[in-house]
Every structure is written in structure tokens, then in C-alpha cells.
Design an enzyme around this catalytic site. Structure first.
Site, PDB file in Angstrom:
ATOM      1  N   ILE A  23      -6.804  -2.633  -8.899  1.00  0.00           N
ATOM      2  CA  ILE A  23      -7.813  -2.875  -7.877  1.00  0.00           C
ATOM      3  C   ILE A  23      -8.561  -1.587  -7.543  1.00  0.00           C
ATOM      4  CG2 ILE A  23      -8.205  -3.638  -5.506  1.00  0.00           C
ATOM      5  CD1 ILE A  23      -5.706  -5.386  -5.758  1.00  0.00           C
ATOM      6  N   ASN A 100      -6.168   2.641  -0.911  1.00  0.00           N
ATOM      7  CA  ASN A 100      -5.714   1.690  -1.920  1.00  0.00           C
ATOM      8  C   ASN A 100      -4.358   2.059  -2.520  1.00  0.00           C
ATOM      9  OD1 ASN A 100      -6.142  -0.374  -4.228  1.00  0.00           O
ATOM     10  ND2 ASN A 100      -5.913   1.563  -5.309  1.00  0.00           N
ATOM     11  N   SER A 149      -4.686  -4.215   2.225  1.00  0.00           N
ATOM     12  CA  SER A 149      -3.461  -4.786   2.775  1.00  0.00           C
ATOM     13  C   SER A 149      -2.886  -5.749   1.739  1.00  0.00           C
ATOM     14  CB  SER A 149      -3.747  -5.473   4.108  1.00  0.00           C
ATOM     15  OG  SER A 149      -2.557  -6.003   4.651  1.00  0.00           O
ATOM     16  N   SER A 150      -2.218  -6.786   2.176  1.00  0.00           N
ATOM     17  CA  SER A 150      -1.617  -7.755   1.258  1.00  0.00           C
ATOM     18  C   SER A 150      -1.238  -9.010   2.021  1.00  0.00           C
ATOM     19  CB  SER A 150      -0.362  -7.168   0.607  1.00  0.00           C
ATOM     20  OG  SER A 150       0.368  -8.170  -0.083  1.00  0.00           O
ATOM     21  N   TYR A 163       7.812  -3.548   1.422  1.00  0.00           N
ATOM     22  CA  TYR A 163       6.385  -3.592   1.101  1.00  0.00           C
ATOM     23  C   TYR A 163       5.608  -4.356   2.171  1.00  0.00           C
ATOM     24  CZ  TYR A 163       2.086  -4.633  -1.477  1.00  0.00           C
ATOM     25  OH  TYR A 163       0.770  -4.746  -1.854  1.00  0.00           O
ATOM     26  N   LYS A 167       2.498  -3.010   4.758  1.00  0.00           N
ATOM     27  CA  LYS A 167       1.166  -3.605   4.822  1.00  0.00           C
ATOM     28  C   LYS A 167       0.856  -4.122   6.226  1.00  0.00           C
ATOM     29  CE  LYS A 167      -0.105  -2.482   0.814  1.00  0.00           C
ATOM     30  NZ  LYS A 167      -1.192  -1.498   0.687  1.00  0.00           N
ATOM     31  N   VAL A 197      -2.500 -10.465  -7.669  1.00  0.00           N
ATOM     32  CA  VAL A 197      -3.665 -10.047  -8.450  1.00  0.00           C
ATOM     33  C   VAL A 197      -3.198  -9.638  -9.844  1.00  0.00           C
ATOM     34  CG1 VAL A 197      -5.643  -8.482  -8.575  1.00  0.00           C
ATOM     35  CG2 VAL A 197      -4.772  -9.205  -6.343  1.00  0.00           C
ATOM     36  N   THR A 199      -2.861  -7.380 -12.127  1.00  0.00           N
ATOM     37  CA  THR A 199      -2.889  -5.940 -12.374  1.00  0.00           C
ATOM     38  C   THR A 199      -1.641  -5.550 -13.153  1.00  0.00           C
ATOM     39  OG1 THR A 199      -1.678  -5.453 -10.341  1.00  0.00           O
ATOM     40  CG2 THR A 199      -4.086  -5.560 -10.188  1.00  0.00           C
TER      41      THR A 199
END
Length: 260
Positions: A23, A100, A149-150, A163, A167, A197, A199
């Protein structure tokens, strides 16, 4: 003729942490395509070539860019990021800061260690706090700060005790800073909250975790798939524009409707 000047970032100076992959790369390139000059931050030497490739993509769009190897988790590296941005700036000011860079190792509660806790909070929470503190004296009025964020901050995803907590802390910082930095500095502070996502981090995650996430993915209102980086980056870029001047302290949905 259509007028989209409110979306233009020409001449702005932006920092994107963790910009050598995923991202972060998409955001850095998107900002460059809109005219911003970008500090492409990366951490490990193994990421240098990817970071240089991002710079080339930004330069191909007609903007300027420079790499900066530094870890936001390391307090002694933070001045290097700030100085790199000031050297790149054409105005002596920094306009955009994108938080990020992040760690996201999955671990159930019984697997959480103090080392896991410390490393994640150092990178995901402490780093953004002290990098922002260092940049505020140099940020222009009308400046923009955006956190990645998430969905994990609110969904309660198994395996994301640490995690998810980091966030949620990012979203809290955005709400607090929107008040502290708004009228006093003319800065907006917002979050964008992706779900899963496509990635490298997703591909490297535990196979069982991805299987456990499948029912959630299939129930995503926008489409039964995980996001692509280009589903997320334009939303981040929008929050950096003048057209987003009346949006601050918010969390913008970038998760296909998993939650708002």
C-alpha cells in the site's frame, strides 16, 4: 472545462513511511502522479532497490522523489526523515505525512510475547507519535496527516490482539490530533481503514489465518474479494487534497463495507 484543482498536489512535499512495498508504494506513486514530491521511506537494505523503483515511477510522472532509509521505531532515525523532506521541499515546509509503515504479525493471546508487543507498539504507535511531533514545527498550514489504520481496529479479528490494538491507538491519535492541530496549525488528521489487501504481507501471513478470513472476505458488501492496493491509495490521496479540507478526525472506509 472541468476544474479539479482541489485535487491537485503540485509542489507539495510528502513523506510516506514504509513506501517500498504494498500500500505504501501505491500511495507514494499516487501522490507523485498528483504532483507531490515524495520522500520514499524504507527500513531494510533489502528494500533499497524497491524503493529506488518507486522513485523512478514518481519521476516518470513528472514529480520529484528521494529515498530515505530509516526506521520510525528508532528515535535516532526520525530526524533523518524530517531532514530529507526539508531538503526535498521547494518551500521549506512539509505538507503531507502518511503513517503507513507497520508491523502486523498474527499471534493468538497465548502466543503473545513481550518482544512481539514491544516491536509492534514501537513501529505502529511510538514511531508515528514522535515522527509527527518532529514534523509539526515544519508542516505548512493546510497540512495533512493520514494514518493507515485497519479493519482489525474494530472488527476483533482472532490472532490480532497486538496489531488490532496498535491500529485502534492510531485512530485515537487521529481524533486527538485533529483537535490539537486543527485551529492552531491548520492541519487535518484522518485515518483510512483497509480490510484484507493483496500485498506481500497478506501472502506471507499464516495459511490458517487466510482460511479463517475467507468467510469474512466472501461477505464483503462491495465484492467478495480482498482489496487491491489501488482500491486504497486514491482514498489516502484524496484526504491530502484541498477538497478534503473539512474532513478531520475521521476514519474513511477502505474495506469494501466490512464496517464503517
Amino acid at each position: 472545462m472541468p476544474d479539479f484543482k482541489g485535487l491537485d498536489l503540485t509542489g507539495k512535499t510528502a513523506i510516506v513511511t514504509g513506501a517500498s512495498r504494498g500500500i505504501g508504494t501505491a500511495i507514494a506513486v499516487q501522490l507523485g502522479q498528483r504532483g507531490a514530491n515524495v520522500v520514499v521511506n524504507y527500513t531494510s537494505s533489502s528494500s533499497r532497490q524497491r524503493a529506488e523503483d518507486v522513485v523512478k515511477r514518481i519521476e516518470a510522472a513528472g514529480s520529484r522523489a528521494v529515498i530515505c532509509q530509516a526506521s520510525v521505531a528508532n528515535m535516532s532515525d526520525i530526524p533523518k526523515i524530517v531532514d530529507t523532506a526539508l531538503q526535498l521541499s521547494q518551500t521549506g515546509k512539509i505538507d503531507i505525512l502518511i503513517h503507513n509503515a507497520a508491523l502486523g504479525v498474527d499471534a493468538n493471546l497465548d502466543e503473545v510475547t513481550e518482544e512481539l508487543f514491544q516491536s509492534h507498539f514501537d513501529t505502529n504507535v511510538k514511531g508515528p507519535i514522535f515522527l509527527t511531533q518532529a514534523i509539526v514545527p515544519h508542516i505548512a498550514r493546510g497540512g495533512r496527516i493520514v494514518f493507515l489504520s485497519s479493519a482489525a481496529a474494530r472488527l476483533g479479528v482472532a490472532g490480532q490482539t497486538i496489531y488490532g490494538a496498535t491500529k485502534a491507538a492510531n485512530e485515537s491519535c487521529a481524533r486527538v490530533w485533529a483537535k490539537e492541530l486543527g485551529q492552531s496549525h491548520g492541519i487535518t488528521v484522518n485515518c483510512v481503514n483497509p480490510g484484507p489487501v493483496a500485498t506481500d504481507q497478506w501472502q506471507e501471513s499464516d495459511e490458517q489465518f487466510r482460511q479463517d478470513m475467507q468467510p469474512l472476505i466472501e461477505s464483503t458488501p462491495a465484492a467478495a474479494r480482498i482489496a487491491e492496493v489501488d482500491d486504497v491509495a486514491p482514498l489516502v490521496a484524496f484526504l491530502c487534497t484541498d477538497d478534503a479540507r473539512w474532513t478531520t478526525g475521521s476514519v474513511l472506509c477502505a474495506n469494501g463495507g466490512l464496517y464503517n
